[in-house]
Scaffold this motif. Structure first.
Motif, short mmCIF file in Angstrom:
data_model
loop_
_atom_site.label_atom_id
_atom_site.label_comp_id
_atom_site.label_asym_id
_atom_site.label_seq_id
_atom_site.Cartn_x
_atom_site.Cartn_y
_atom_site.Cartn_z
N ILE A 361 0.84 -1.22 0.00
CA ILE A 361 0.00 0.00 0.00
C ILE A 361 0.87 1.26 0.00
N ILE A 362 1.98 1.19 0.72
CA ILE A 362 2.85 2.37 0.77
C ILE A 362 3.63 2.51 -0.55
N ASP A 363 4.20 1.39 -1.00
CA ASP A 363 5.03 1.48 -2.21
C ASP A 363 4.23 1.81 -3.46
N TYR A 364 3.08 1.20 -3.57
CA TYR A 364 2.31 1.42 -4.81
C TYR A 364 1.41 2.65 -4.73
N LYS A 365 0.96 2.96 -3.51
CA LYS A 365 -0.08 4.01 -3.42
C LYS A 365 0.27 5.10 -2.40
N ASN A 366 1.47 5.03 -1.89
CA ASN A 366 1.88 6.02 -0.89
C ASN A 366 0.97 6.05 0.35
N GLY A 367 0.23 4.99 0.54
CA GLY A 367 -0.66 4.94 1.71
C GLY A 367 -2.09 5.34 1.41
N PHE A 368 -2.32 5.90 0.25
CA PHE A 368 -3.68 6.39 -0.05
C PHE A 368 -4.43 5.40 -0.93
N LEU A 369 -5.56 4.93 -0.43
CA LEU A 369 -6.35 3.99 -1.22
C LEU A 369 -7.67 4.62 -1.66
N LYS A 370 -8.08 4.26 -2.85
CA LYS A 370 -9.39 4.74 -3.34
C LYS A 370 -10.50 4.01 -2.59
N LYS A 371 -11.62 4.69 -2.43
CA LYS A 371 -12.79 4.00 -1.84
C LYS A 371 -13.35 3.05 -2.89
N THR A 372 -13.39 1.78 -2.58
CA THR A 372 -13.99 0.83 -3.53
C THR A 372 -14.71 -0.23 -2.72
N ASN A 373 -15.45 -1.08 -3.39
CA ASN A 373 -16.01 -2.21 -2.64
C ASN A 373 -14.95 -3.31 -2.53
N PHE A 374 -15.22 -4.29 -1.68
CA PHE A 374 -14.22 -5.33 -1.43
C PHE A 374 -14.55 -6.59 -2.23
N ILE A 460 0.33 -1.13 18.17
CA ILE A 460 1.40 -0.67 17.28
C ILE A 460 0.90 -0.67 15.82
N VAL A 461 0.20 -1.73 15.46
CA VAL A 461 -0.31 -1.81 14.08
C VAL A 461 -1.32 -0.70 13.83
N LYS A 462 -2.20 -0.49 14.79
CA LYS A 462 -3.21 0.56 14.60
C LYS A 462 -2.55 1.92 14.38
N ASN A 463 -1.54 2.21 15.17
CA ASN A 463 -0.84 3.49 15.00
C ASN A 463 -0.16 3.56 13.65
N TYR A 464 0.40 2.45 13.26
CA TYR A 464 1.10 2.39 11.97
C TYR A 464 0.11 2.65 10.83
N LEU A 465 -1.04 1.99 10.91
CA LEU A 465 -2.04 2.17 9.84
C LEU A 465 -2.56 3.60 9.81
N PHE A 466 -2.69 4.17 10.99
CA PHE A 466 -3.15 5.56 11.09
C PHE A 466 -2.20 6.48 10.34
N LYS A 467 -0.91 6.28 10.58
CA LYS A 467 0.10 7.11 9.91
C LYS A 467 0.14 6.79 8.42
N MET A 468 0.02 5.54 8.11
CA MET A 468 0.07 5.13 6.70
C MET A 468 -1.02 5.84 5.89
N LYS A 469 -2.21 5.89 6.48
CA LYS A 469 -3.33 6.48 5.76
C LYS A 469 -3.14 7.98 5.55
N LYS A 470 -2.22 8.56 6.34
CA LYS A 470 -1.94 9.99 6.15
C LYS A 470 -0.72 10.18 5.27
N GLY A 471 -0.22 9.09 4.72
CA GLY A 471 0.94 9.18 3.83
C GLY A 471 2.22 9.53 4.55
#
Ligand code: MSP
Length: 492
Positions: A361-374, A460-471
């Motif tokens: 997610i970080i390498d391909y999208k810099n942490g930002f994902l489009k809203k889509t269905n799963f 730790i993972v939650k914090n990591y994901l939080f930061k990831m989503k902010k790029g």
């Protein structure tokens, strides 16, 4: 209003530092307590130390200490171990505390007024290690079956409790599930004991001085097991504290197989006698052996939870202890398997999966994902896992809940292999949005299910994901902040 949930652990004899047999029930309770809180229930969770009686008296004498000084030191070792394992109890009840003594005296005074107490002579066998009166029938080769030590012959004046009077009612309540005993085998064991008949039991001791003096009767001390059981009330401030009114009866007592009779027969009988509600559920766990042998000082095979924590960390130790075998069965622990299991399940299993997902997610999208269905397959798999996981958690089957989660981890691993996001990325295929979003959703589900088991790592993972989503995880030099949750360790 929130539903309340009161759960307790055995209070361990304050005679030596805790080993993993002791740590097990307390850890088990902690995981359940955390789970219940996540279900928005108002939880009260107690731990404690059993500090009176002849075994404590003897060990203190051997250590050349006065008993109070001795138990003060041991209680600290328990607090230290529970802190290391990140056990979040609400109260640590010590039976030498004022709060406990006051509640016990009140209880015994009520009992005294019931006519359920009468004097008698106890002449028979006693195992000081389990503080238990034994019959010849219960011995194995002349030894206490749990401690493999010869019992003492004692003859003293005791006060007895009319246990037999309550057996039919207890049986009825067990049969109609008002008093649930889990697993079934332990429930049947209790029904058999009742069926075969069981004598009234002694609730006072004449020759033991280290304890709470029996009210109204000179020269008698309250039998240590009776006051120990009452800890489940005094921990709530019985009789008058509003916490007692709010939380009693207990929703769950967690205990080991060796103390089932005390909890499933004696304890309900005492409560019935003074007209107090019975616990709702008693969960009985099995015994560990180490490499096929009983854990004992003489064999030198005692495992100290602190050693495991310094080697694997608190979260991994928690995981390793509850993922060995279903709690309701007896199980054998092979310490040498711990490193292998750590690497397989934690480093290569969950740790690797989460790192793979976030890296992409970080390498391909810099942490930002489009809203889509799963992806439909993964949605189905999450729903199935959730159903199984919650069923097992509600039934206190932690081993099986973990299995459910690990099955899903495998599913996500396979999904990655099948979808090959790296190929989608290379080909600038727009399907990558859906695949990565599905993976992230799956990862977040895993974290939420594992939170009660490995609370620090999931944070730790939650914090990591939080930061990831902010790029915020791609550094200016193009490198990525790593999520190395469970670093691999060398196997023995
Ligand atoms: N003080 C009493 C309990 C009073 S509760 C009101 C007592 N204490 S104990 O220190 O002997 O330990 C009690 C608990 O530790 C029991 O639930 C027992 O099953 C558990 N274990 C002790 N050794 C164990 C293993 N080897 N394996 C699993 N649990 C074991 O009894």
């Amino acid at each position: 209003m929130k539903n309340k949930f009161y759960l307790t652990t055995p209070i361990y004899y304050a005679i030596s530092k805790p080993h993993i047999g002791h740590a097990f029930a307390t850890l088990y309770a902690d995981i359940i307590a955390r789970y219940q809180k996540l279900q928005n229930r108002k939880v009260f969770f107690t731990a404690g130390a059993d500090e009176h009686g002849s075994i404590v008296e003897k060990k203190a004498r051997q250590a050349n200490k006065n008993p109070q000084e001795f138990v003060d030191e041991i209680a600290l070792l328990y607090l230290k171990a529970w802190r290391a394992l990140e056990i979040q109890y609400d109260v640590f009840i010590r039976t030498t505390s004022k709060q406990h003594k006051k509640g016990v005296l009140n209880f015994i005074e009520q009992l005294y007024r019931t006519n359920d107490i009468y004097p008698g002579l106890y002449e028979g066998l006693y195992c000081i290690n389990c503080e238990n009166f034994l019959t010849e029938k219960e011995l194995v080769n002349g030894l206490c079956p749990d401690h493999l030590k010869p019992p003492q012959k004692i003859k003293e004046k005791n006060y007895f409790f009319r246990l037999q009077k309550y057996l039919p009612l207890i049986k009825e309540k067990i049969l109609n599930q008002e008093l649930k005993i889990i697993p079934k085998s332990r429930r049947n064991e209790i029904l058999n004991i009742i069926e075969n008949g069981i004598p009234d039991f002694s609730i006072s001791r004449e020759k033991v001085k280290w304890g709470i003096p029996f009210p109204y009767i000179d020269g008698q001390t309250i039998y240590v097991w009776v006051e120990a059981l009452i800890n489940y009330l005094t921990a709530l401030g019985f009789p008058n504290n509003k916490r007692f009114k709010e939380f009693w009866p207990s929703d769950l007592h967690i205990i080991g197989a060796d103390i089932n009779k005390f909890h499933s027969i004696f304890w309900p009988a005492l409560l019935l006698s003074i007209g107090t509600a019975l616990p709702k559920t008693i969960f009985v766990h099995g015994f560990f052996t180490i490499n096929g042998q009983k854990m004992s000082k003489t064999l030198g095979n005692i495992i100290d939870p602190m050693t495991l924590v310094s080697k694997f960390g608190a979260d991994a130790t928690r995981y390793l202890l509850v993922s060995q075998f279903p709690a309701s069965e007896h199980g054998d622990i092979k310490e040498s398997d711990f490193s292998l299991k750590y690497n397989t399940d934690l480093a290569n299993g969950i740790g690797n999966l989460l790192e793979r997902i976030t890296t992409m997610i970080i390498d391909y999208k810099n942490g930002f994902l489009k809203k889509t269905n799963f992806d439909k397959n993964i949605i189905d798999s999450v729903q199935k896992t959730e159903k199984d996981y919650f069923k097992h958690m509600e039934n206190y089957e932690l081993f099986y809940s973990l299995q459910d989660v690990f099955l899903f981890i495998k599913t996500l691993d396979q999904y990655i292999e099948l979808q090959k996001p790296w190929v989608l990325n290379k080909n600038q295929d727009t399907r990558i949005d859906k695949v990565l979003a599905t993976l992230l959703w799956g990862a977040e589900k895993i974290i939420s299910w594992l939170e009660p088991f490995i609370p620090s790592k999931t944070l730790i993972v939650k914090n990591y994901l939080f930061k990831m989503k902010k790029g915020k995880l791609k550094l200016s030099d193009g490198k990525r902040v790593r999520l190395n949750l469970f670093p691999r360790i060398k196997e023995e």
